[in-house]
Design a protein around this motif. Structure first.
Motif, PDB file in Angstrom:
ATOM      1  N   ALA A   1     -38.366 -20.177 -26.191  1.00 45.57           N
ATOM      2  CA  ALA A   1     -38.244 -21.447 -26.916  1.00 45.57           C
ATOM      3  C   ALA A   1     -38.082 -22.629 -25.962  1.00 45.57           C
ATOM      4  O   ALA A   1     -38.247 -23.777 -26.361  1.00 45.57           O
ATOM      5  N   PHE A   2     -37.764 -22.333 -24.696  1.00 50.47           N
ATOM      6  CA  PHE A   2     -37.490 -23.422 -23.749  1.00 50.47           C
ATOM      7  C   PHE A   2     -38.541 -23.501 -22.659  1.00 50.47           C
ATOM      8  O   PHE A   2     -38.300 -24.094 -21.603  1.00 50.47           O
TER       9      PHE A   2
ATOM     10  N   GLY B   1     -22.010 -12.180 -19.680  1.00 50.22           N
ATOM     11  CA  GLY B   1     -21.835 -12.644 -21.055  1.00 50.22           C
ATOM     12  C   GLY B   1     -21.040 -13.939 -21.162  1.00 50.22           C
ATOM     13  O   GLY B   1     -20.919 -14.508 -22.254  1.00 50.22           O
ATOM     14  N   ALA B   2     -20.498 -14.424 -20.038  1.00 53.61           N
ATOM     15  CA  ALA B   2     -19.641 -15.617 -20.091  1.00 53.61           C
ATOM     16  C   ALA B   2     -20.474 -16.867 -20.395  1.00 53.61           C
ATOM     17  O   ALA B   2     -21.420 -17.176 -19.675  1.00 53.61           O
ATOM     18  N   GLN B   3     -20.106 -17.533 -21.472  1.00 54.67           N
ATOM     19  CA  GLN B   3     -20.864 -18.728 -21.879  1.00 54.67           C
ATOM     20  C   GLN B   3     -20.187 -19.992 -21.372  1.00 54.67           C
ATOM     21  O   GLN B   3     -18.967 -20.074 -21.307  1.00 54.67           O
TER      22      GLN B   3
ATOM     23  N   VAL C   1     -39.059 -27.038 -21.457  1.00 53.12           N
ATOM     24  CA  VAL C   1     -37.992 -27.840 -20.845  1.00 53.12           C
ATOM     25  C   VAL C   1     -37.201 -27.088 -19.782  1.00 53.12           C
ATOM     26  O   VAL C   1     -36.551 -27.710 -18.947  1.00 53.12           O
ATOM     27  N   ALA C   2     -37.223 -25.764 -19.820  1.00 51.29           N
ATOM     28  CA  ALA C   2     -36.448 -24.989 -18.844  1.00 51.29           C
ATOM     29  C   ALA C   2     -37.193 -23.695 -18.526  1.00 51.29           C
ATOM     30  O   ALA C   2     -36.773 -22.606 -18.938  1.00 51.29           O
TER      31      ALA C   2
ATOM     32  N   ASP D   1     -35.483 -14.935 -25.373  1.00 57.59           N
ATOM     33  CA  ASP D   1     -34.535 -16.046 -25.519  1.00 57.59           C
ATOM     34  C   ASP D   1     -35.059 -17.308 -24.837  1.00 57.59           C
ATOM     35  O   ASP D   1     -34.845 -18.420 -25.308  1.00 57.59           O
TER      36      ASP D   1
ATOM     37  N   LEU E   1     -21.197 -23.493 -22.682  1.00 56.62           N
ATOM     38  CA  LEU E   1     -22.149 -24.252 -23.507  1.00 56.62           C
ATOM     39  C   LEU E   1     -22.460 -25.626 -22.936  1.00 56.62           C
ATOM     40  O   LEU E   1     -23.581 -26.123 -23.052  1.00 56.62           O
ATOM     41  N   SER E   2     -21.462 -26.248 -22.309  1.00 53.63           N
ATOM     42  CA  SER E   2     -21.693 -27.608 -21.820  1.00 53.63           C
ATOM     43  C   SER E   2     -22.653 -27.628 -20.628  1.00 53.63           C
ATOM     44  O   SER E   2     -23.121 -28.682 -20.238  1.00 53.63           O
TER      45      SER E   2
ATOM     46  N   ARG F   1     -25.090 -19.191 -19.741  1.00 53.01           N
ATOM     47  CA  ARG F   1     -24.790 -17.965 -18.993  1.00 53.01           C
ATOM     48  C   ARG F   1     -25.588 -17.946 -17.692  1.00 53.01           C
ATOM     49  O   ARG F   1     -26.713 -18.465 -17.639  1.00 53.01           O
TER      50      ARG F   1
ATOM     51  N   PRO G   1     -24.483  -8.887 -26.842  1.00 51.28           N
ATOM     52  CA  PRO G   1     -24.772  -9.739 -25.686  1.00 51.28           C
ATOM     53  C   PRO G   1     -25.354  -8.979 -24.486  1.00 51.28           C
ATOM     54  O   PRO G   1     -25.354  -9.513 -23.395  1.00 51.28           O
TER      55      PRO G   1
ATOM     56  N   ASN H   1     -25.465 -25.644 -20.521  1.00 54.00           N
ATOM     57  CA  ASN H   1     -26.646 -24.851 -20.867  1.00 54.00           C
ATOM     58  C   ASN H   1     -27.931 -25.473 -20.334  1.00 54.00           C
ATOM     59  O   ASN H   1     -28.049 -26.683 -20.172  1.00 54.00           O
ATOM     60  N   LEU H   2     -28.871 -24.592 -20.015  1.00 56.81           N
ATOM     61  CA  LEU H   2     -30.203 -24.938 -19.484  1.00 56.81           C
ATOM     62  C   LEU H   2     -30.137 -25.601 -18.106  1.00 56.81           C
ATOM     63  O   LEU H   2     -31.112 -26.218 -17.677  1.00 56.81           O
TER      64      LEU H   2
ATOM     65  N   LEU I   1     -27.226 -20.695 -23.436  1.00 56.42           N
ATOM     66  CA  LEU I   1     -25.807 -20.672 -23.781  1.00 56.42           C
ATOM     67  C   LEU I   1     -24.944 -20.859 -22.538  1.00 56.42           C
ATOM     68  O   LEU I   1     -23.744 -20.581 -22.561  1.00 56.42           O
TER      69      LEU I   1
END
Lengths: 531, 271
Positions: free
Chosen positions: B229-230, B33-35, B233-234, B226, B37-38, B57, B216, B40-41, B55
């Motif tokens: 949507a990507f 669950g550890a995010q 790109v991912a 989840d 954000l910087s 993770r 989570p 992500n992907l 996010l």
């Protein structure tokens, strides 16, 4: 692998697209997340309905980029505080060929005021005492009390008198005087509009505008990429923008918007009635990180409802920057520290099923978990979600106000008498100081005095936090380079399609991400819309 | 030896799955669950072998913890379904008459609905959660076991061993519990293996639709949703949970096929 996957998806999309959806030349195709619920301007309450209805119907006035009223169908005079006189433009015709007269204006407004009609916009015109039409081009509104927001609300779309007498008009039967007329209702809830040759400002050069409902964000992006959709506005995942912007046939435009995203709170819950808890929630969520990494800088952290470009905006309000230590200390003092029972520290959070909204909810959940608070995320289909919010059936939720023009919205949001169904004070906020301020601000027409009062309103709202401001979203448009002359409006209006045109594809150039000054805009309904 | 290849492959895959699920806390390199954000992907790399999700993770940690969810839902659903189905089926087959008619018509009614649609309807009514997914899948899943148990009992109840037991004065309930039900174990074991695969896919489907595991909690189906949507790109966001589902179902099906061939059980009918 990524290129192969993209190629496969595009190929699948091309093969699966039925021939009927191929747009004829001169038709601009716009993809929407969800279907517009209504096109009758008296009944449009959601953003997509307002977007389409705005192209079909003209109001007496419109709003410019700062939310200031400008003439549309009429010029106005204000001979006394309780009288507004409008002189209509001559030779304006409805889409059915009949001339637009003062009688149509009076009939439209009377129908909105008719309680049996059930228009959600009735409250905005509550100050009207009488409507007179002394001649075919003159309409006089007599008010029973001073209404500072009256002029802003006259952007309501005008309908022919013979239609205005009926209840909500079915989308296919809606008749206005705007640049486009309703041509066809498409399968899946889409709408096709055709250029109106007798539009007041001249016939649009685009033959048709087709609004197609494409619920999936990836499919919207793929359709843009393969050319079957020409324009998508504010309905693309921020993470897909670089991928789209890298395609030479597409143009990404990011411009200032007026959409305000906020965290709603139910103040009837004793825990949330405590201002320390609300402040802790505001300080416990890292909005800047969300804006930066999840929204990819397509938004700006907000200090309140009104955007900085608004005439009544003030930035001189209490700020609640991300400060987990302060948030934890506030929770401790409010009895919601880690010593409290787990059930007492758990909140439910409602949101829509839109993927981006759910992702943001997970960031909130993560941030609040760091403070020892639990967050149960409940995502619902739009209709269920919105119905729950309107009925006050929530603890926490996130929503947006779209196209805010008139600061009188503060009265409906925060006055203690404006709890649903009368207004939109959904959290049950009650503050005598706020009641006095919002009532005084709507009772004077002195702009300087209103600005002063609304500055006080914004300061009090930032301290009391009846809602927690999150961010102002920018307008994000991805469009085909062949569509020329489209200028995004801060409120999301697509009115510039009336002067847009198709051109041969431009030579491939470096992709620009324009972040320029707010462009001019035209009509937009007076209310705020949810998304 | 018949089915041994499948049995070994399936057995190993499921054994690995069980070890991963039981040791998720030790095996996962990060908190699922550890995010961050910087980050992500971020694509697969040295620090995060399977990359990071939207996010930030760690996807490997989430796939490992997702195994625990899948296995738990699969096992509990199968155990509950097995208990209900075997009881009803065995009683119906042994008692016959109106009890048999009533039970089998109830089974027919439930089988008339598409299983997943019924599960969607039930979880929509009960509310989205893993517990309700187990309830919904168990309410649907028992029918296959009931049919199988009933068919076997009908086949077995005229056997000499039953007649001999009756001649010796053994009570009816004792004949059923002591002599007949143990004979059901083999076909039901094979059926349960396939049932578990179906339950894992159903849980992933319901979580994909947002009706199963709630954030989570890491679940393969929710991870697929989840990551959808990507996809442009991912793609690694969807590839790895998708692979996990595929390998698990492949393992269970191999195991079921191998057991069936090894134990000489006729092909089970229905789920």
């Amino acid at each position: 692998m990524r290129a192969a996957l993209t190629g496969l998806l595009l190929c699948a999309l091309s093969c699966s697209r039925p021939a009927a959806t191929a747009a004829p030349p001169g038709t601009v195709v716009i993809a929407l997340e969800s279907a517009p619920a209504a096109l009758d301007p008296r009944f449009t309450t959601d953003a997509n309905s307002a977007l389409v209805a705005d192209l079909v119907s003209d109001g007496l006035t419109a709003g410019d980029e700062r939310g200031e009223p400008v003439p549309a169908l009429a010029e106005w005079q204000h001979p006394s505080p309780l009288e507004w006189q409008f002189t209509l433009r001559a030779n304006v015709r409805f889409h059915d060929g009949t001339p637009l007269t003062a009688a149509d204006v009076a009939a439209t407004y009377r129908s909105v005021l008719d309680p049996t009609m059930g228009s959600p916009k009735r409250e905005a015109f509550a100050a009207i005492a009488a409507i007179e039409a002394p001649d075919p081009l003159t309409v006089v509104f007599r008010l029973r009390e001073v209404s500072a927001s009256f002029l802003e609300s006259t952007s309501l779309g005008i309908m022919p008198a013979h239609l205005a007498a009926d209840g909500p008009i079915a989308p296919a039967a809606v008749v206005g005087s705007g640049p486009f007329r309703v041509a066809e209702i498409l399968d899946g809830g889409g709408v096709e509009l055709a250029a109106w040759r007798d539009a007041p400002d001249g016939a649009p050069r685009l033959a048709r505008v087709r609004f197609r409902v494409v619920p999936d964000g990836v499919v919207r992006a793929l359709e843009l990429a393969n050319g079957s959709v020409h324009l998508v506005q504010n309905a693309l995942d921020p993470d897909l923008l670089p991928w789209l912007a890298a395609r030479p046939e597409l143009e990404l435009i990011i411009s200032p918007g007026t959409t305000f995203q906020y965290l709603g709170l139910n103040l009837r819950d004793p825990r949330l009635a405590d201002r320390r808890v609300r402040t802790a929630l505001a300080a416990g969520i890292d909005r800047n990180a969300i804006v930066r990494h999840v929204l990819r800088d397509t938004a700006t952290a907000a200090t309140g409802l009104l955007p900085p470009a608004h005439w009544a905006y003030t930035g001189d309000v209490a700020q609640h920057p991300y400060d987990p230590a302060r948030a934890a200390a506030l929770l401790e003092r409010a009895g919601l520290g880690r010593a409290a029972s787990a059930a007492h520290r758990r909140f439910s959070y409602k949101t829509s099923t839109v993927e981006l909204r759910r992702r943001i909810a997970e960031v909130f959940q993560h941030d609040l978990a760091g403070l020892g608070l639990g967050l149960d995320i409940r995502s619902y289909e739009w209709a269920t979600f919105y119905d729950d919010i309107k009925r006050g059936n929530f603890e926490l939720y996130a929503l947006a106000w779209v196209g805010v023009r008139d600061p009188d919205i503060y009265f409906r949001m925060f006055h203690s008498t404006m709890q649903p169904p009368a207004g939109v004070n959904r959290g049950g906020y009650a503050s005598p100081a706020m009641d006095r301020l919002v009532a005084a601000a709507r009772a004077t027409e002195d702009r300087a005095e209103r600005r002063r009062l609304y500055a006080e309103v914004q300061r009090l709202a930032a301290e009391d936090l009846p809602i927690i401001p999150l961010w102002w979203a920018e307008n994000v448009v991805v469009k085909s380079r062949t569509l020329r002359g489209f200028v995004p409006a801060p409120n999301g209006s697509l009115r510039s399609l009336a002067t847009a045109t198709f051109a041969a594809p431009a030579p491939s150039t470096a992709v620009s991400s324009a972040r320029g000054p707010a462009p001019a805009t035209t009509a937009w309904p007076p209310h705020s819309y949810f998304r | 030896m018949r089915g041994s290849y499948r049995l070994v492959v399936g057995g190993w895959l499921i054994a690995v799955l069980i070890v991963v699920a039981l040791g998720a806390d030790r095996l996962a390199p990060y908190d699922p669950g550890a995010q961050a954000l910087s980050e992500n992907l971020a694509p697969p790399g040295a620090r995060h072998w399977l990359g990071q999700d939207a996010l930030g993770r760690d996807i490997l940690a989430r796939v490992i913890h997702g195994a625990r969810v899948s296995l738990a839902v699969g096992i509990i659903t199968v155990l509950v379904s097995l208990a209900i189905g075997t009881t009803i089926g065995a009683l119906a087959g042994f008692a016959g008459g109106w009890i048999d008619e009533l039970a089998m018509r109830a089974v027919d009614v439930l089988l008339a609905f598409p299983g997943l649609l019924l599960a969607i309807a039930l979880t929509s009514v009960l509310g989205p959660s893993l517990r309700n997914v187990v309830i919904a899948l168990s309410l649907i899943g028992w029918t296959g076991y009931a049919r199988l148990a009933r068919g076997e009992i009908v086949r077995l109840r005229e056997r000499e061993l039953v007649e001999a037991a009756r001649a010796l004065g053994v009570p009816e309930h004792r004949i059923l519990l002591r002599h007949l039900v143990p004979l059901l174990a083999t076909p039901l074991l094979v059926q349960a293996t396939f049932g578990m695969a179906a339950a894992i896919v159903a849980e992933a489907s319901l979580s994909f639709l947002g009706l199963g595991a709630q954030p989570p909690t890491a679940s393969w189906g929710a991870m697929l949703n989840d990551g959808r949507a990507f996809a442009l790109v991912a793609p690694h966001l969807t590839i790895f949970p998708g692979l996990a589902i595929m390998v698990t179902v492949l393992g269970l099906n191999c195991l079921g096929d191998g057991l069936r061939d090894r134990l000489d059980v006729r092909a089970p009918s229905g789920i």
